[in-house]
Write an enzyme that holds these catalytic residues in place. Structure first.
Site, PDB file in Angstrom:
ATOM      1  N   ARG A 185     -10.018   1.300  13.783  1.00 49.38           N
ATOM      2  CA  ARG A 185      -9.193   0.510  14.688  1.00 49.38           C
ATOM      3  C   ARG A 185      -8.399  -0.528  13.908  1.00 49.38           C
ATOM      4  O   ARG A 185      -8.767  -0.916  12.787  1.00 49.38           O
ATOM      5  CB  ARG A 185     -10.029  -0.147  15.780  1.00 49.38           C
ATOM      6  CG  ARG A 185     -10.893  -1.285  15.338  1.00 49.38           C
ATOM      7  CD  ARG A 185     -11.579  -1.983  16.524  1.00 49.38           C
ATOM      8  NE  ARG A 185     -12.244  -1.030  17.390  1.00 49.38           N
ATOM      9  CZ  ARG A 185     -11.802  -0.699  18.609  1.00 49.38           C
ATOM     10  NH1 ARG A 185     -10.705  -1.251  19.102  1.00 49.38           N
ATOM     11  NH2 ARG A 185     -12.470   0.165  19.339  1.00 49.38           N
ATOM     12  N   ALA A 193      -7.400   3.983   7.302  1.00 42.56           N
ATOM     13  CA  ALA A 193      -7.816   2.594   7.487  1.00 42.56           C
ATOM     14  C   ALA A 193      -6.987   1.886   8.554  1.00 42.56           C
ATOM     15  O   ALA A 193      -5.988   2.412   9.058  1.00 42.56           O
ATOM     16  CB  ALA A 193      -7.735   1.847   6.157  1.00 42.56           C
ATOM     17  N   HIS A 194      -7.403   0.669   8.852  1.00 40.93           N
ATOM     18  CA  HIS A 194      -6.826  -0.123   9.937  1.00 40.93           C
ATOM     19  C   HIS A 194      -5.318  -0.325   9.775  1.00 40.93           C
ATOM     20  O   HIS A 194      -4.806  -0.534   8.687  1.00 40.93           O
ATOM     21  CB  HIS A 194      -7.518  -1.477  10.031  1.00 40.93           C
ATOM     22  CG  HIS A 194      -7.393  -2.325   8.797  1.00 40.93           C
ATOM     23  ND1 HIS A 194      -6.350  -3.187   8.587  1.00 40.93           N
ATOM     24  CD2 HIS A 194      -8.193  -2.434   7.709  1.00 40.93           C
ATOM     25  CE1 HIS A 194      -6.500  -3.802   7.431  1.00 40.93           C
ATOM     26  NE2 HIS A 194      -7.612  -3.353   6.872  1.00 40.93           N
ATOM     27  N   ASN A 195      -4.624  -0.220  10.894  1.00 40.35           N
ATOM     28  CA  ASN A 195      -3.183  -0.470  11.001  1.00 40.35           C
ATOM     29  C   ASN A 195      -2.308   0.530  10.254  1.00 40.35           C
ATOM     30  O   ASN A 195      -1.109   0.301  10.093  1.00 40.35           O
ATOM     31  CB  ASN A 195      -2.836  -1.901  10.545  1.00 40.35           C
ATOM     32  CG  ASN A 195      -3.359  -2.949  11.502  1.00 40.35           C
ATOM     33  OD1 ASN A 195      -4.465  -3.460  11.298  1.00 40.35           O
ATOM     34  ND2 ASN A 195      -2.603  -3.251  12.544  1.00 40.35           N
ATOM     35  N   SER A 229      -2.760  -0.494   6.525  1.00 35.31           N
ATOM     36  CA  SER A 229      -1.328  -0.701   6.775  1.00 35.31           C
ATOM     37  C   SER A 229      -0.436   0.223   5.951  1.00 35.31           C
ATOM     38  O   SER A 229       0.679  -0.149   5.575  1.00 35.31           O
ATOM     39  CB  SER A 229      -0.950  -2.167   6.513  1.00 35.31           C
ATOM     40  OG  SER A 229      -1.664  -3.033   7.373  1.00 35.31           O
TER      41      SER A 229
END
Length: 332
Positions: free
Chosen positions: A222, A243-245, A263
């Site tokens: 998330r 991974a996140h974003n 990201s």
């Protein structure tokens, strides 16, 4: 047992039959393992040399290969052997596990959950508060779908998969065994006193488009805020970390053991080879390819192929490898 004549198979493939055989085909197999009742495939001259010793009666062959089938054997010449074999595999596809009861009595479903028509929910599943399942969703045994998650029509979730709260999943997706969707992203910072680590709350979610397939034991974390996004049609292999974003465009491919740090942005149609790793806050533009085992440390231009660690233009890296090999040979 299902079987087809070579004519029946070619009616599906719309190829060109070379040679003849009356052998019924009962399934596909590799060239060197096939029996007389199986169809095999020859995609390049590299494998053509094995045809003479193969026991297969029939083979799919790329149209540009100049080989002969032999007595009581036949070729079906097609433009693309891999795509033709996919159609053959569909012909012989086995049935999936059977649900004797559409919703098993051991499944725990919150009273506020909305379950669409034709859904099947296996033993020991958990469906949380305000979850919405579209029509014909299948949850195999031991799947957990947590609060406020939405899953679109015809999506299949295999055993052991966990979909955390507030995730949004599209239609016609397939999640294989033990997939993790929406676990906390990996976010920590040194504490003010320098004696420990502070966990950064991860309050976002995961959004996954339509027709996405995710392999066994892969993880999509998330977002810290906003959303980690997987675009329509993406195909993700086993043991992949997103991974996140991170944001993936449409129809990207990630092979096994590859990973995106936080990201990362992928354009449409990006291909990530096995065991490749992508540095955080990196953009890989549409149509680019990252070779297996590569480490991407900076942005990659659209349509470019990069290779190596750190990754660079594939042609330059190959030249370097050749030069190193020559140097070692000359000094050995």
């Amino acid at each position: 047992m299902i079987s087809y004549s070579i004519t029946e198979i070619n009616n599906l493939l719309k190829g060109e039959i070379i040679g003849d055989t009356n052998q019924k085909i009962e399934g596909p197999e590799e060239l060197q393992k096939a029996n007389s009742n199986q169809i095999t495939f020859i995609g390049s001259n590299k494998y053509a040399k094995y045809w003479q010793d193969s026991k297969a009666s029939t083979a799919l062959v790329n149209y540009n290969l100049n080989i002969e089938p032999g007595e009581n054997r036949a070729f079906i010449k097609v433009k693309n052997v891999d795509l033709a074999m996919a159609e053959i595999l569909e012909l012989f596809k086995l049935s999936t596990p059977v649900f004797d009861i559409d919703i098993h009595p051991t499944a725990v479903i919150h009273e506020t959950a909305k379950i669409g028509n034709g859904c099947k929910i296996g033993p020991n599943c958990y469906v949380g508060k305000d979850v919405e399942l579209g029509n014909d969703v299948i949850l195999y045994p031991n799947v957990c779908v947590f609060d406020e998650t939405i899953i679109g029509n015809n999506t299949i979730v295999w055993s052991g998969t966990i979909i955390r709260e507030r995730c949004i999943i599209g239609s016609h997706c397939i999640f294989h065994t033990n997939v993790s969707i929406g676990a906390d992203g990996f976010g920590y910072r040194p504490s003010a006193d320098g004696r420990g680590l502070v966990k950064i709350p991860q309050i976002g979610n995961v959004i996954i488009g339509d027709y996405v397939e995710i392999g066994a034991n892969s993880c999509v974390d998330r977002a810290k805020f906003s959303s980690t996004i997987i675009g329509d049609g993406c195909k993700i292999d086993n043991l992949v970390q997103i991974a996140h974003n991170s944001v993936m465009g449409r129809s990207c491919i990630m092979a096994g053991h590859s990973g995106l740090a936080g990201s990362v942005t992928l354009g449409d149609g990006v291909v990530i080879g096995g065991s490749a790793s992508i540095k955080d806050h990196t953009t890989i533009h549409s149509g680019a390819t990252v070779g297996a085992g590569s480490g991407v440390m900076s942005d990659v231009e659209a349509g470019k192929t990069v290779l190596g660690y750190p990754a660079q233009d594939a042609r330059d890296m190959l030249k370097q490898w050749v030069a190193v090999k020559r140097f070692v040979k000359a000094n050995s």
